[in-house]
Design a protein around this motif. Sequence first.
Motif, PDB file in Angstrom:
ATOM      1  N   GLY A  54      47.581  36.297  41.980  1.00  0.00           N
ATOM      2  CA  GLY A  54      46.713  35.981  41.812  1.00  0.00           C
ATOM      3  C   GLY A  54      46.056  35.742  44.009  1.00  0.00           C
ATOM      4  O   GLY A  54      45.649  36.118  43.908  1.00  0.00           O
ATOM      5  N   ARG A  55      46.847  34.512  43.992  1.00  0.00           N
ATOM      6  CA  ARG A  55      46.575  33.253  44.894  1.00  0.00           C
ATOM      7  C   ARG A  55      46.922  34.207  46.170  1.00  0.00           C
ATOM      8  O   ARG A  55      46.121  34.972  46.931  1.00  0.00           O
ATOM      9  N   LEU A  56      47.891  35.204  45.476  1.00  0.00           N
ATOM     10  CA  LEU A  56      49.148  35.706  46.944  1.00  0.00           C
ATOM     11  C   LEU A  56      47.858  37.391  47.014  1.00  0.00           C
ATOM     12  O   LEU A  56      48.447  38.216  48.464  1.00  0.00           O
ATOM     13  N   PHE A  57      47.381  38.030  46.148  1.00  0.00           N
ATOM     14  CA  PHE A  57      46.665  39.400  45.864  1.00  0.00           C
ATOM     15  C   PHE A  57      45.962  39.164  46.992  1.00  0.00           C
ATOM     16  O   PHE A  57      45.374  39.784  48.142  1.00  0.00           O
ATOM     17  N   MET A  58      44.934  37.391  46.222  1.00  0.00           N
ATOM     18  CA  MET A  58      44.016  37.310  47.763  1.00  0.00           C
ATOM     19  C   MET A  58      44.314  37.353  48.561  1.00  0.00           C
ATOM     20  O   MET A  58      43.427  37.504  49.262  1.00  0.00           O
ATOM     21  N   LYS A  59      45.329  36.608  49.078  1.00  0.00           N
ATOM     22  CA  LYS A  59      45.587  36.660  50.564  1.00  0.00           C
ATOM     23  C   LYS A  59      46.201  37.785  50.734  1.00  0.00           C
ATOM     24  O   LYS A  59      45.357  38.129  52.191  1.00  0.00           O
ATOM     25  N   THR A  84      45.935  46.654  38.735  1.00  0.00           N
ATOM     26  CA  THR A  84      45.204  45.822  37.600  1.00  0.00           C
ATOM     27  C   THR A  84      45.072  44.440  37.950  1.00  0.00           C
ATOM     28  O   THR A  84      44.346  43.640  37.748  1.00  0.00           O
ATOM     29  N   VAL A  85      46.051  44.620  38.655  1.00  0.00           N
ATOM     30  CA  VAL A  85      45.660  42.750  39.591  1.00  0.00           C
ATOM     31  C   VAL A  85      44.714  42.314  40.352  1.00  0.00           C
ATOM     32  O   VAL A  85      44.283  41.191  39.623  1.00  0.00           O
ATOM     33  N   LYS A  86      43.850  43.180  40.891  1.00  0.00           N
ATOM     34  CA  LYS A  86      43.076  43.691  41.192  1.00  0.00           C
ATOM     35  C   LYS A  86      41.836  42.479  41.257  1.00  0.00           C
ATOM     36  O   LYS A  86      40.874  41.847  40.703  1.00  0.00           O
ATOM     37  N   HIS A  87      41.346  44.133  39.948  1.00  0.00           N
ATOM     38  CA  HIS A  87      40.535  43.986  38.297  1.00  0.00           C
ATOM     39  C   HIS A  87      40.708  42.494  38.197  1.00  0.00           C
ATOM     40  O   HIS A  87      39.975  41.642  37.887  1.00  0.00           O
ATOM     41  N   ARG A  88      41.579  41.593  37.596  1.00  0.00           N
ATOM     42  CA  ARG A  88      41.944  40.199  37.184  1.00  0.00           C
ATOM     43  C   ARG A  88      41.572  39.773  38.231  1.00  0.00           C
ATOM     44  O   ARG A  88      41.066  38.632  37.564  1.00  0.00           O
ATOM     45  N   VAL A  89      41.984  39.826  38.982  1.00  0.00           N
ATOM     46  CA  VAL A  89      41.592  38.632  39.835  1.00  0.00           C
ATOM     47  C   VAL A  89      39.996  38.444  40.524  1.00  0.00           C
ATOM     48  O   VAL A  89      39.489  36.911  40.300  1.00  0.00           O
ATOM     49  N   VAL A  90      39.338  39.573  40.152  1.00  0.00           N
ATOM     50  CA  VAL A  90      38.340  39.708  40.783  1.00  0.00           C
ATOM     51  C   VAL A  90      37.135  39.261  39.286  1.00  0.00           C
ATOM     52  O   VAL A  90      36.374  38.142  39.426  1.00  0.00           O
ATOM     53  N   GLN A  91      38.077  39.730  37.885  1.00  0.00           N
ATOM     54  CA  GLN A  91      37.024  39.236  36.676  1.00  0.00           C
ATOM     55  C   GLN A  91      36.600  37.586  36.616  1.00  0.00           C
ATOM     56  O   GLN A  91      36.770  37.152  35.903  1.00  0.00           O
ATOM     57  N   ARG A  92      38.709  36.577  37.159  1.00  0.00           N
ATOM     58  CA  ARG A  92      39.113  35.501  36.750  1.00  0.00           C
ATOM     59  C   ARG A  92      37.571  34.927  38.071  1.00  0.00           C
ATOM     60  O   ARG A  92      37.185  33.655  37.100  1.00  0.00           O
TER      61      ARG A  92
END
Length: 107
Positions: A54-59, A84-92
Motif C-alpha cells: 500500500g505504501r509503495l502504491f501511494m509512492k 482494488t489496491v487503490k480503493h483499499r489504500v484510500v479507504q484505509r
Amino acid sequence: RDSGIHDPLHQDKQILSENLTHQDREELGPLALLERAEQKRILSEAIQLLTPRGRLFMKLYFEKGLRLEEVAGALGISVQNAYTVKHRVVQRLRSHLDSFRKTGFGV
C-alpha cells in the motif's frame, strides 16, 4: 539534547518550510499553518500504517504520478487488482483520518 530532529514542533516547522512558498506563508495565518502541519503529520502517520504494498502504491501513484497501468506493471499485478489496491489504500487512509476527527485529535 540532540539537534531537535525528534521534536514534533521542529518536524512540523520543517514540513511547513519544505512545502509552502513564501507567499503561502504570508497568506495563511499562524493557526492555518499549524492546522496544515497537523494534517500532514496525521496523513504521514496513516500512510505508515499501510501495508508495504500500500505504501509503495501511494509512492508510485500519488507521489510519482504514474498511471494506474504503470503502477500495476511495477507491482507485478493486473490493472484490475491495481484498482482494488487503490480503493483499499484510500479507504484505509480515510478511516484513519476519520478516527482522528471523531476523537477530537488532529484535523
